[in-house]
Design a protein around this motif. Structure first.
Motif, mmCIF file in Angstrom:
data_model
loop_
_atom_site.group_PDB
_atom_site.id
_atom_site.type_symbol
_atom_site.label_atom_id
_atom_site.label_comp_id
_atom_site.label_asym_id
_atom_site.label_seq_id
_atom_site.Cartn_x
_atom_site.Cartn_y
_atom_site.Cartn_z
ATOM 1 N N GLN A 141 0.859 -1.162 0.129
ATOM 2 C CA GLN A 141 0.195 -0.104 -0.102
ATOM 3 C C GLN A 141 0.922 1.158 0.024
ATOM 4 O O GLN A 141 0.512 2.185 -0.553
ATOM 5 N N TYR A 142 2.024 1.271 0.655
ATOM 6 C CA TYR A 142 2.948 2.363 0.854
ATOM 7 C C TYR A 142 3.668 2.749 -0.659
ATOM 8 O O TYR A 142 3.870 3.878 -0.951
ATOM 9 N N LEU A 143 3.984 1.429 -1.424
ATOM 10 C CA LEU A 143 5.081 1.695 -2.389
ATOM 11 C C LEU A 143 4.343 1.112 -3.815
ATOM 12 O O LEU A 143 3.499 0.530 -4.137
ATOM 13 N N ARG A 144 4.855 2.200 -4.799
ATOM 14 C CA ARG A 144 4.541 1.805 -6.300
ATOM 15 C C ARG A 144 5.087 0.705 -6.642
ATOM 16 O O ARG A 144 6.348 0.470 -6.333
ATOM 17 N N LYS A 145 4.719 0.425 -7.875
ATOM 18 C CA LYS A 145 5.198 -0.694 -9.023
ATOM 19 C C LYS A 145 6.416 0.040 -9.685
ATOM 20 O O LYS A 145 7.359 -0.422 -10.079
ATOM 21 N N GLU A 146 6.072 1.348 -10.136
ATOM 22 C CA GLU A 146 6.691 2.412 -10.744
ATOM 23 C C GLU A 146 6.971 3.655 -10.248
ATOM 24 O O GLU A 146 6.117 3.888 -9.610
ATOM 25 N N LEU A 191 6.670 6.213 -3.355
ATOM 26 C CA LEU A 191 5.518 6.427 -2.579
ATOM 27 C C LEU A 191 4.303 6.413 -3.281
ATOM 28 O O LEU A 191 4.080 6.993 -4.135
ATOM 29 N N THR A 192 3.214 5.715 -2.799
ATOM 30 C CA THR A 192 1.756 5.803 -3.532
ATOM 31 C C THR A 192 1.256 6.920 -3.078
ATOM 32 O O THR A 192 1.465 7.543 -2.161
ATOM 33 N N GLU A 193 0.260 7.388 -3.957
ATOM 34 C CA GLU A 193 -0.345 8.855 -3.663
ATOM 35 C C GLU A 193 -1.401 8.505 -2.762
ATOM 36 O O GLU A 193 -1.572 9.480 -2.039
#
Length: 354
Positions: free
Chosen positions: A218-223, A297-299
């Motif tokens: 949930q915290y981190l993006r794939k790109e 980090l994810t939005e």
């Protein structure tokens, strides 16, 4: 007749030879042969579409002095072995249980562990008809086993206690079962049945690891995303003030500031977040990475958590006279997050708010 006798003699000799060979095997070798035979049977069943979930972890659950076999299946279902549960309660396939299988108020045949006639009026208060279904699964040894979903165990205990409290259990055996149900329920009031099963089977470490990975996802993006300013100037101004540095070279910050940022921010946001960021955004040379960590980090979760954390850090910085004072306040208020000091349960972060 002689031909038949010869066939019988040959079969007897083969059987004797098999027994003799088995005696020469060690217990480990016999277990391995049994395991392979079980695997063959299950492979055939799966090929025929008769697939049962497999137990990945099993153990002995200790509740109020009672020992009950339990397991966690590959789909995450926690089960209590039905026979072991009945034995722990003192319910045996004899007497009233061997002569009847009572129906609930809605007409369904109820399971053996609540088929005492006096329990029928209290079943629907705690169980739905779909709760009556046994969970069939393949044990770690490969045998077909029947279990009860762990989460309905407290409900079963409550049915027995309701009947006991209403004074409708007249037999000594039934009263003894209700007493064991009360012991079990009191023990479960202190620690949930799911947590106990996970601890008994060793699934706890797997569960925590899966929950931690779900949090990091949930915290981190794939790109990585395009760069945007995430750290306000005040954050760095306060670092300079607390360290006693001048602001003349503010835009040429020393490399140690990056290490401070990792310590002050990322290591305190979520367990193992820094480790995951290092994998996604490794250091190519001292002080140089292709992206800033916050670009990963994810939005919806990562950036709001980062923003709130930085705000809290700045408050502590403003309240501090020097770097040592700030670090003491930081360690007390926002300690580093590790799997060891963070309690993580499945589903806990479905609606996360940092």
């Amino acid at each position: 007749m002689r031909m038949l006798a010869s066939m019988d003699e040959e079969f007897t000799l083969q059987r004797q030879g098999g027994i003799a060979r088995a005696k020469k095997l060690s217990s480990e070798e016999r277990s391995e042969i049994s395991r392979k035979a079980a695997d063959t049977r299950w492979a055939k069943a799966e090929a025929e579409g008769k697939i049962l979930p497999r137990a990945t972890h099993s153990g002995e659950l200790q509740i109020g002095g009672l020992s009950i076999k339990c397991a966690v299946l590959q789909d995450g279902t926690r089960v209590i072995t039905e026979t072991a549960f009945m034995k722990a309660l003192g319910v045996y396939y004899s007497g009233w249980l061997s002569t009847r299988r009572e129906e609930s108020d809605s007409g369904e045949k109820v399971p053996n562990y609540i088929s005492h006639k006096a329990l029928i009026p209290y079943i629907s208060d705690h169980l739905n008809p779909e709760d009556y279904d046994s969970v069939w699964y393949r044990s770690e040894k490969g045998t077909k086993s029947r279990g009860i979903r762990a989460e309905i165990i407290p409900k079963i205990c409550e049915i027995w206690m309701d009947a006991r409290n209403a004074g409708v259990l007249t037999g000594e055996t039934a009263k003894a079962i209700a007493a064991r149900a009360e012991i079990m329920l009191r023990a479960l009031a202190r620690v949930g049945i799911t947590a106990l099963v996970d601890e008994a089977t060793g699934y706890q470490e797997i569960r925590d690891r899966q929950a931690l990975q779900a949090l990091l996802d949930q915290y981190l993006r794939k790109e990585f995303a395009t760069w945007a300013k995430r750290f306000p100037d005040e954050f760095y101004h306060e670092i300079y003030r607390l360290r006693g540095w001048t602001l003349q070279d503010f835009h040429k910050r020393p490399g140690i500031v990056g290490k401070y940022t990792t310590d002050i921010v990322y290591e305190r946001m979520a367990p193992e977040l820094v480790e995951e960021l290092e994998k996604k955004n490794p250091s190519l040379s001292p002080g140089y990475r292709r992206q800033k960590h916050h670009q990963w980090l994810t939005e919806d979760v990562g950036h709001p958590a980062l923003s709130k954390h930085i705000d809290n850090v700045i408050v502590l910085m403003r309240a501090s006279d020097n770097w040592d004072m700030f670090k003491r306040l930081l360690d007390r208020s926002l300690p580093k997050r590790t799997a060891a000091n963070t309690f993580i349960m499945p589903g806990l972060f479905d609606d996360i708010e940092y």
